[in-house]
Design a protein around this motif. Sequence first.
Motif, short mmCIF file in Angstrom:
data_model
loop_
_atom_site.label_atom_id
_atom_site.label_comp_id
_atom_site.label_asym_id
_atom_site.label_seq_id
_atom_site.Cartn_x
_atom_site.Cartn_y
_atom_site.Cartn_z
N LEU A 175 -0.03 7.05 5.92
CA LEU A 175 -0.37 5.31 6.37
C LEU A 175 -0.45 4.97 7.46
O LEU A 175 -0.54 4.24 7.56
N SER A 176 -0.71 6.06 8.39
CA SER A 176 -0.57 5.14 9.96
C SER A 176 -2.43 5.39 9.88
O SER A 176 -2.76 4.57 10.12
N ILE A 229 1.19 -1.58 0.30
CA ILE A 229 0.17 0.13 -0.11
C ILE A 229 0.34 1.33 -0.06
O ILE A 229 1.58 1.91 0.75
N LEU A 230 1.04 2.30 -0.97
CA LEU A 230 1.67 3.19 -1.50
C LEU A 230 0.59 4.90 -0.83
O LEU A 230 -0.21 4.87 -1.30
N ALA A 231 1.02 5.82 0.14
CA ALA A 231 0.73 6.56 0.00
C ALA A 231 1.71 8.13 -0.02
O ALA A 231 3.13 7.22 0.00
N TYR A 239 0.94 -6.51 8.94
CA TYR A 239 1.99 -5.50 8.00
C TYR A 239 3.31 -5.36 7.85
O TYR A 239 4.11 -5.26 9.16
N GLN A 240 4.05 -4.36 7.34
CA GLN A 240 5.29 -4.00 7.72
C GLN A 240 5.47 -2.77 6.80
O GLN A 240 5.04 -2.50 5.98
N GLY A 241 6.72 -1.65 7.46
CA GLY A 241 7.46 -0.56 6.68
C GLY A 241 6.87 0.49 7.91
O GLY A 241 7.57 1.90 7.50
N LEU A 244 4.03 -1.17 3.92
CA LEU A 244 3.31 -0.13 4.07
C LEU A 244 4.43 1.00 3.89
O LEU A 244 5.05 0.89 4.26
N MET A 245 4.29 1.77 2.83
CA MET A 245 5.23 2.40 2.30
C MET A 245 4.91 3.42 1.91
O MET A 245 3.82 3.94 1.01
N THR A 246 6.00 5.26 1.35
CA THR A 246 5.26 5.56 0.73
C THR A 246 6.21 6.04 -1.18
O THR A 246 6.87 4.85 -0.84
N PHE A 247 5.25 6.91 -1.89
CA PHE A 247 5.93 6.32 -2.64
C PHE A 247 7.50 6.79 -3.44
O PHE A 247 7.38 5.89 -4.09
#
Length: 611
Positions: A352-353, A344-346, A366-368, A460-463
């Motif tokens: 992401l929270s 999942i990218l945000a 989930y991780q990251g 879970l990570m940013t673009f």
Amino acid sequence: MRGYGGSVDPLDGLNPEQRRAAEAVRGPVCILAGAGSGKTTTITRRIAQQVSSGAFPANAVMAVTFTDKAAGELRSRLAALGAARVRASTFHSAALRQLRHFAPARLGPILPSKVLLLRQIANRLPAPYKFRPAGDLATEIEWAKNRRISPELYADREPPIPIDLMKRVYVEYEERKRASGSIDFEDLLELAIQMFEEDAGARDTFRAQYLAFTVDEYQDVNLLQQTLLDLWLGDRDDLCVVGDDYQSIYAFTGAGPEHLLGMPDRFPHAQVFRLEENYRSSPQVLELANTLVPLLGGAEKTLHATRADGPEPVVRPYPDAASEDAALVAVIRALECPLEDAAILARTNARLSDFEQVLHDARIPYQGASLLDRDAARRLCRRLERSGAPAAEAVRAEALAAGWVERRPDKLGEREQVRQDDLTRLVELAAEFDGDAAAFVADLRERFAPGSDAARGIHLMTFHRAKGLEFEAVFLPRLQDKELPSKQARSDDEIAEERRLLYVGLTRAKRVLWLSWFGKRSRFLAELGVAASPHAEAKPDWTPDAQRLREWRLERAKADEVPAYVVFPDSVLHAIAAARPGTLGELAQISGVGPAKLDRYGDDVLAVVAS
């Protein structure tokens, strides 16, 4: 030459354009490599071909990239190709090695991070600026130093704090560093530049040793790195650069695609190769990503799929966040690939929270990303974990003491934007919590701590963090106004970089790609050819059941003298109306209805639903 995959030929298995690039062992070469087109394979095979063909000895070739991980990958592949003596490193590692060899007296202790020193300096700033993350100040100083802008020349910027204060911080940072004899990572490059400019012997010795250069991720080169590269190269032209201007997303570091795009102008006789065969994504994913290409500018590249067909990307609006989250959970549960191969990218860590909580409630590992790992929540939890004060009051007071502002100024730094978002989220969560601050902290840790399976599960990570990675399934939720493009992006250049961020996100997916939003959609969705949907732009419809719950909430909020959202936020009212629970047990299954709310409001809610 040692074999690679059972082959003794470095050119074996390459597609025609990759092979042409690998065979061009001399002269200036520019490789425009689209996402997933095998750029690392191409440049390592080209270097191996330079060595095996006798064009250059292995120890006369230098390959440069941007991270230790990428440099390690280059070294591993070159060793497997029989070219282990080729030097492969980052710019900073190369500069450090050269200074140690030619001018060790110029070196001092290297600061592992700017943050500690800048935190000490920032603590002396007036409120509210003293609360700004030192990381934002470090990023601003790195931006200036990467452009070779000294404190004296620093001007005409919109930094994370007022420019006069930022200049003061920059000046004091350099003075303190000088007084201690320390240097930072940008100084490594600047000192190497000064050494080669001033010491003809060092310059001539180095150029006699290294005859050919390859630079990976060339779209991320900044002026400081380019200046050092020019000194390495001199008046020679045995330079190969590889990159993709469509993936240039690090302007905040001082990087930009102009060096990559300007290569043919600098070397009119340069050979230019375009890698457009994509080995990562399905035709359906690429078809959607390619719709952005005409708006990305730069060097035209259109990716062609080599993989088999996959499902059509999902591009779908939802009436509200709860509906979008529920659909996302359902699709993740139905994935046919391991969760570790999905992401999942945000746009920001703070966003992401949202999904940390959604996944935790759904019992999906989930991780990251972790709200509790970031500065705002970590400090708040530490200070309030033994407090018996009401959660809403204590958290709000602590947030204000930490510099939280309800109406944020423009042009906050990335880290301060995340910190403010986190503080706002903590205040909102506390306002909905019925209990003291210590119990709230315990509840936070139960809801947001990833637990023992933190190394597994969906990413879970940013673009930005996703660049260079790939996943079987990629989810891009919350594609809405002020999310992507970010509300901080206003100029044409800033909007263009946000568009490239979306392109990076789209091209991470192998087969499954999901785009969703609620409320006002991102302008980029129109550019993707997604037709406007009244359903997407409208606020959620209040059904008769939800409207009755809304009226009850208003009366109860007035009686309790609290804001309406403290009783229940809109998303929970819609969920209750949709589920129509008949018992307290059924009501307790709805996300957002905790034990305290169940005890306080449960019977009333059931009565409203039954009516």
